[in-house]
Scaffold this active site. Structure first.
Site, PDB file in Angstrom:
ATOM      1  CB  ILE A 144      -0.800  -0.022   1.589  1.00  0.00           C
ATOM      2  CG1 ILE A 144      -1.818  -0.707   1.152  1.00  0.00           C
ATOM      3  CG2 ILE A 144      -1.289   1.179   1.270  1.00  0.00           C
ATOM      4  CD1 ILE A 144      -2.836  -1.116   2.520  1.00  0.00           C
ATOM      5  NE  ARG A 229      -5.480  -5.925   9.112  1.00  0.00           N
ATOM      6  CZ  ARG A 229      -6.213  -5.805   8.947  1.00  0.00           C
ATOM      7  NH1 ARG A 229      -6.169  -4.240   7.764  1.00  0.00           N
ATOM      8  NH2 ARG A 229      -5.958  -6.518   7.852  1.00  0.00           N
ATOM      9  CG  ASP A 253     -11.226   2.230   4.501  1.00  0.00           C
ATOM     10  OD1 ASP A 253     -12.063   2.611   4.797  1.00  0.00           O
ATOM     11  OD2 ASP A 253     -10.611   0.923   4.538  1.00  0.00           O
ATOM     12  CD  GLU A 258     -12.323  -1.927  11.405  1.00  0.00           C
ATOM     13  OE1 GLU A 258     -11.393  -1.333  11.494  1.00  0.00           O
ATOM     14  OE2 GLU A 258     -12.575  -2.810  10.063  1.00  0.00           O
ATOM     15  CG  HIS A 277     -11.953  -2.720   6.950  1.00  0.00           C
ATOM     16  ND1 HIS A 277     -11.193  -3.141   7.987  1.00  0.00           N
ATOM     17  CD2 HIS A 277     -10.873  -2.646   5.658  1.00  0.00           C
ATOM     18  CE1 HIS A 277     -10.079  -3.470   7.965  1.00  0.00           C
ATOM     19  NE2 HIS A 277      -9.875  -3.371   6.665  1.00  0.00           N
ATOM     20  CG  ASN A 280      -9.768  -4.565  -1.797  1.00  0.00           C
ATOM     21  OD1 ASN A 280      -9.752  -4.276  -2.582  1.00  0.00           O
ATOM     22  ND2 ASN A 280      -8.778  -5.250  -1.120  1.00  0.00           N
TER      23      ASN A 280
END
Lengths: 316, 316
Positions: A144, A229, A253, A258, A277, A280
């Protein structure tokens, strides 16, 4: 000289494989039956994977970036003479594009613009920033981070890439002007940093990497982006910094906890952008995987080193 | 061989010129008094401009991109032996960055994300798009269009640049894969276009360039971005297309009418992003002008062709 006809099979049967068939052909092979195939592109899960494979198969491309499940199911060990590749890196570009979007939206003051219901040019002028001439520190120079660098430098941003070794980050589209700093020197980087993008794996060493200390050393105009993360950022310290305006804002994101619970302060802070999230999403994954397959088929046909080879000894 | 000491003056006296002094030095000259200067960087308006200049002055850099006012005030004609340059192109990068921000925000579904107050991952997944593999048509290949191309191609977008002549657009950071199409062929481009960025001058020929016809030929996922002038888009046709979901959305830094009146439908449509013509705010202009000055000083010292020369005969 490469083999003029290299058959590559796609499985399991019944999967929607139109894009992958195109990718195989684009890579210079032909789509063939499994019985005669030299390569196998697998889009199912580890539990569907065949117990046996024809002796012709030399290479198997798996559809996941992380392949713990495939090791757990014994797939890789079952075929010691076959090379396996994962999809590691294939999905990095979409996540990097998301990080760029969050960063630009923050720097250009988009959240406030989207709340406006009248022409507030004079109010907004002082808040519209630019990445030109600014220093963006990318923590983590894996897929990334490396995909993000060539997206940032054409905007005139200076990039500091942080990795474990401090060995200079290189690769396609990464200019020489990119600085690489080892993770243990991270504390020295904040004073030169305008914005931060977190793109490192979650480990004990990266837990709360961005906490009260780092946040206190950033600028009131700094945006902090997290596409890795949640636990890499100390959420409480971040909320506190956002409330006080100690930093410009945060684009997240991923969050900790979470999913982010209803009524969490990050939902209502005007300088926070939360995306659930979804950097992608499933419908982009297949296209990205197809690009990865086309490149690996091309390398396989040409006898070159494959992308994302799995090392059975290491387990990834 | 270039002159080892080229004095360049900055005026008018009393202006805040720290950044410009840095730019002069960065360009390889020295900041000098006007009496001995070979170059003059002017940051005031046309009415402050000196009635006379020392014979040593060979070049004057004006601070504006459009120089109609300077011609109206007779500044350029007054000094027929001096070369004048404008700031044309200097501000293009900021506007291009704004266009990229609006486009990415649209494609990545940011407006809806910013309205969310809970974790809506499954709702949002199908709506998060990417520029990878998409075709972006940039109408207008002047400074802004040309600055935007190198920001888009690293994202994996294919770019079609539309200019008057159809002569291939080239320049720093513009890859060979960019297609150039002449404006009279624009109608044939829409079926291949995923997203449109309007960056052309406002003329009779470009009035309502994006109207009902073009909008009907775009895709339900297409975003239309305008960073040029409001009247290039037919606002009523755009509002209608946004209401019906005929296109994905619109990102507008300029509107028609402008300023956009209170209670105009564009303020409340969920798939419209309006920024109040603030893509090139005052505090970014000086830094961008300083970059332009540094480059022109470098060229002046080296005896190279200057950026944005003003042609007294043409009036720009």
């Amino acid at each position: 000289m490469s083999d003029p006809v290299v058959p590559v099979a796609i499985g399991p049967d019944g999967a929607n494989t139109v894009l992958l068939e195109k990718a195989v052909v684009e890579g210079g092979a032909v789509v063939g039956a499994r019985e005669e195939a030299k390569g196998l592109i697998w889009v199912g899960g580890p539990n569907d994977f065949p117990a046996e494979l024809p002796a012709s198969v030399e290479w198997v491309q798996l559809p996941a970036a992380g392949v713990e499940d495939w090791f757990a199911a014994g797939v890789v060990e079952r075929f010691p003479h076959i090379r396996f590749t994962s999809a590691a890196g294939a999905f990095a570009a979409s996540v990097a594009e998301h990080a760029l979007t969050l960063l630009l939206a923050g720097v250009r003051y988009l959240p406030e613009h989207l709340r406006a219901d009248r022409w507030r040019q004079q109010d907004f002028f002082p808040h519209v920033g630019s990445l030109r001439g600014k220093t963006v520190t990318i923590v983590g120079a894996g897929g990334i981070g490396r995909a993000l660098i060539p997206m940032l430098t054409p905007l005139g941003a200076h990039v500091i890439a942080v990795n474990r070794s401090g060995r200079p980050v290189t690769g396609h589209g990464i200019p020489d002007t990119v600085e690489t700093v080892s993770a243990d020197q991270l504390g020295k980087v904040w004073s030169r940093t305008d914005h931060v993008v977190v793109a490192a794996p979650a480990t004990a060493a990266t837990h709360h990497l961005i906490g009260a200390d780092a946040l206190s050393r950033l600028k009131p105009s700094s945006w902090v982006i997290n596409v890795a993360r949640g636990p890499l950022i100390d959420t409480d310290a971040l909320v506190e910094a956002l409330r006080r305006g100690a930093i410009g804002g945060a684009g997240l994101d991923v969050t900790d906890p979470e999913p982010l619970p209803d009524r969490h302060p990050l939902w209502s802070l005007p300088n926070a952008i939360v995306t659930p999230h979804d950097s992608n999403p499933p419908q982009l994954r297949l296209a990205a995987f197809a690009d990865h397959v086309a490149e690996n088929v091309r390398r396989f046909v040409a006898g070159e080193e494959l992308l994302a080879p799995i090392d059975p000894a290491r387990g990834y």
